[in-house]
Design a protein around this motif. Structure first.
Motif, PDB file in Angstrom:
ATOM      1  N   LEU A 119     -36.667 -44.614 -27.747  1.00 48.04           N
ATOM      2  CA  LEU A 119     -36.934 -43.358 -28.442  1.00 48.04           C
ATOM      3  C   LEU A 119     -38.240 -43.434 -29.227  1.00 48.04           C
ATOM      4  O   LEU A 119     -39.039 -42.488 -29.222  1.00 48.04           O
ATOM      5  N   GLN A 122     -41.394 -43.971 -26.547  1.00 52.96           N
ATOM      6  CA  GLN A 122     -41.683 -42.768 -25.764  1.00 52.96           C
ATOM      7  C   GLN A 122     -42.321 -41.693 -26.630  1.00 52.96           C
ATOM      8  O   GLN A 122     -43.206 -40.953 -26.176  1.00 52.96           O
ATOM      9  N   SER A 123     -41.912 -41.589 -27.878  1.00 56.77           N
ATOM     10  CA  SER A 123     -42.514 -40.623 -28.800  1.00 56.77           C
ATOM     11  C   SER A 123     -43.977 -40.964 -29.075  1.00 56.77           C
ATOM     12  O   SER A 123     -44.837 -40.077 -29.116  1.00 56.77           O
ATOM     13  N   SER A 216     -47.760 -35.186 -21.911  1.00 61.05           N
ATOM     14  CA  SER A 216     -47.115 -35.258 -23.223  1.00 61.05           C
ATOM     15  C   SER A 216     -45.796 -34.489 -23.221  1.00 61.05           C
ATOM     16  O   SER A 216     -44.777 -34.982 -23.720  1.00 61.05           O
ATOM     17  N   LEU A 220     -40.674 -35.308 -23.275  1.00 65.07           N
ATOM     18  CA  LEU A 220     -39.514 -34.675 -23.902  1.00 65.07           C
ATOM     19  C   LEU A 220     -38.270 -34.818 -23.034  1.00 65.07           C
ATOM     20  O   LEU A 220     -37.148 -34.869 -23.557  1.00 65.07           O
ATOM     21  N   ILE A 223     -36.894 -38.368 -23.631  1.00 65.28           N
ATOM     22  CA  ILE A 223     -36.389 -38.438 -25.010  1.00 65.28           C
ATOM     23  C   ILE A 223     -35.077 -37.672 -25.123  1.00 65.28           C
ATOM     24  O   ILE A 223     -34.113 -38.138 -25.745  1.00 65.28           O
TER      25      ILE A 223
END
Length: 454
Positions: A119, A122-123, A216, A220, A223
């Protein structure tokens, strides 16, 4: 990318059990191919796991975005600097933190909750993609910006990759693991087909920055999938220090010659093949074939088809033919790599790139399955981090050396040299791989017998 005893010493054999509730070893791999096995009858049974299906679908979207950015970034760098070394230098910048920190990433993956690591990483990657897009949109991008962002991306990847490779085996049963690995490989390479095609469309409509913004946004998906997967406790707390914990992982690998041989196969592919097939392909398209972004898109997309077919074959590949498959793949890499050096026409280069990708994808896919099946979950983060170093640790130096050689003697001659060197090293490795594979077969039968008797 299971609960296990982290304090287990490296001289112990991998235990066996189910993917979600214990260790697994070579015996489980044999069980997956028993004629009476329910799971062996359906290679896509792995998608019956809700959590794996969620994670896999999120990864499929994210990896498509990654290939969109890969396509656009290669073209941006060749515009900023007309040198093969410039492309290699970006890869070098990303690889340096991975080379230094990847073993620590493996330790972290074995000590902490892997989902939480993913998490965070990946962010971070999503933010870096936005930053590149903003700089391009504002017409302020310079080569040093690309280097800096690549460095930060490498830092995130050093922790992301070991966590990823040791997390998804937790989402499936042991006997489904080969199919899970093959499906992940197929998805990764399938995104190579879709990503560049979508990127070229985005670039034509909205400019180069659009590919980076799309990448980008794609993060999402993964995530979101991670948020829908229930947390799992870390494998266990270890009373030993980080250095000793890391040393146990190294000792675990050194005592298993089959894993060492597979590391070698990955390393020679990284040294002689990947710099040409991936890093320098935009340079090859622009300065050797003299084609534009459309030509590069064809090469990347069709090579993605070859890689996808190679990975898809792994879904049904019997365990008994794995070594023979790797030997055949050596030919399927050497011949098209040489053809790229001789080619003067886009159709021939596109065909060679497809065959090359098929050989690389299938051989390294088999190697990845064999490594994952051979390692206990208690050591998975550390082993897979070191396995990744056979790629990331070698890649920056290989890419710089190959790029420099291409600038000095020309990329055509460099391709022919790389093909010959790869073939020689592969032939030297094969006897060791065949011998150690025969030696591990009794272990597999023993693990199976022990499991059936309990």
């Amino acid at each position: 990318m299971s609960s296990a005893d982290i304090g287990a010493r490296s001289e112990e054999r991998p235990e066996q059990g189910t993917g979600e509730h214990g260790h697994f070893g070579r015996g489980a791999a044999v069980a997956a191919e028993r004629p009476g096995s329910r799971r062996a009858r359906n290679v896509l049974h792995v998608l019956g796991s809700r959590e794996f299906a969620l994670f896999w679908s999120g990864q499929a979207i994210s990896q498509t975005g990654t290939w969109m950015q890969q396509f656009a970034q290669g073209w941006v760098v060749t515009t900023l600097a007309a040198s093969a070394l410039a492309l290699a230098s970006v890869n070098f910048a990303a690889s340096i933190p991975m080379l230094i920190l990847m073993p620590f990433g493996g330790v972290t993956a074995d000590r902490m909750e892997r989902r939480r690591i993913l998490l965070v990483t990946q962010s971070v990657m999503a933010v870096l993609a936005v930053l590149l897009g903003v700089l391009i949109q504002a017409h302020r991008l310079r080569l040093w910006h690309v280097w800096l962002i690549a460095l930060l991306l490498g830092l995130a990847t050093a922790y992301d990759l070991p966590a990823y490779q040791s997390f998804y085996p937790q989402l499936v049963e042991t006997e489904d693991l080969p199919q899970a690995i093959a499906l992940n490989q197929a998805t990764f390479h399938g995104s190579r087909i879709i990503g560049p095609a979508i990127a070229s469309w985005f670039v034509a409509l909205w400019g180069m920055a659009a590919a980076f913004f799309a990448n980008s946004a794609s993060f999402l998906a993964v995530i979101g999938s991670l948020l829908l997967i229930k947390p799992r406790s870390a494998t266990a707390a270890s009373p030993v220090g980080t250095r000793q914990f890391m040393a146990e992982g190294v000792r675990y690998i050194r005592e298993r010659q089959n894993i060492l041989a597979l590391f070698g196969l990955t390393a020679i592919t990284t040294i002689f093949v990947f710099p040409n097939a991936a890093v320098l392909m935009p340079f090859y398209a622009k300065h050797v074939l003299h084609v534009g972004p459309t030509g590069l898109g064809w090469i990347m997309a069709v090579s993605g088809v070859g890689a996808l077919l190679g990975a898809t074959c792994l879904l049904v590949l019997p365990r008994s033919v794995r070594i023979g498959w790797i030997m055949s793949a050596l030919v399927l890499v050497t011949v098209p790599l040489s053809a790229l050096g001789w080619s003067r026409h886009l159709p021939l280069s596109v065909t060679a790139a497809a065959i090359l990708s098929f050989g690389v994808s299938s051989s390294l896919g088999v190697a990845s399955i064999m490594v994952q099946e051979s390692v206990s979950d208690a050591f998975r983060g550390r082993v897979m981090s070191l396995y990744a170093l056979a790629f990331t640790g070698v890649m920056p130096f290989a890419a710089l050396a190959v790029a420099r050689l291409a600038d000095v003697i020309g990329m055509r001659r460099e391709l022919l040299f790389a093909a010959a060197a790869y073939a020689i090293c592969g032939m030297l490795l094969m006897p060791m791989l065949r011998r150690t594979n025969r030696e591990t077969q009794p272990d597999a039968a023993q693990h199976l017998a022990e499991r059936d008797s309990t």
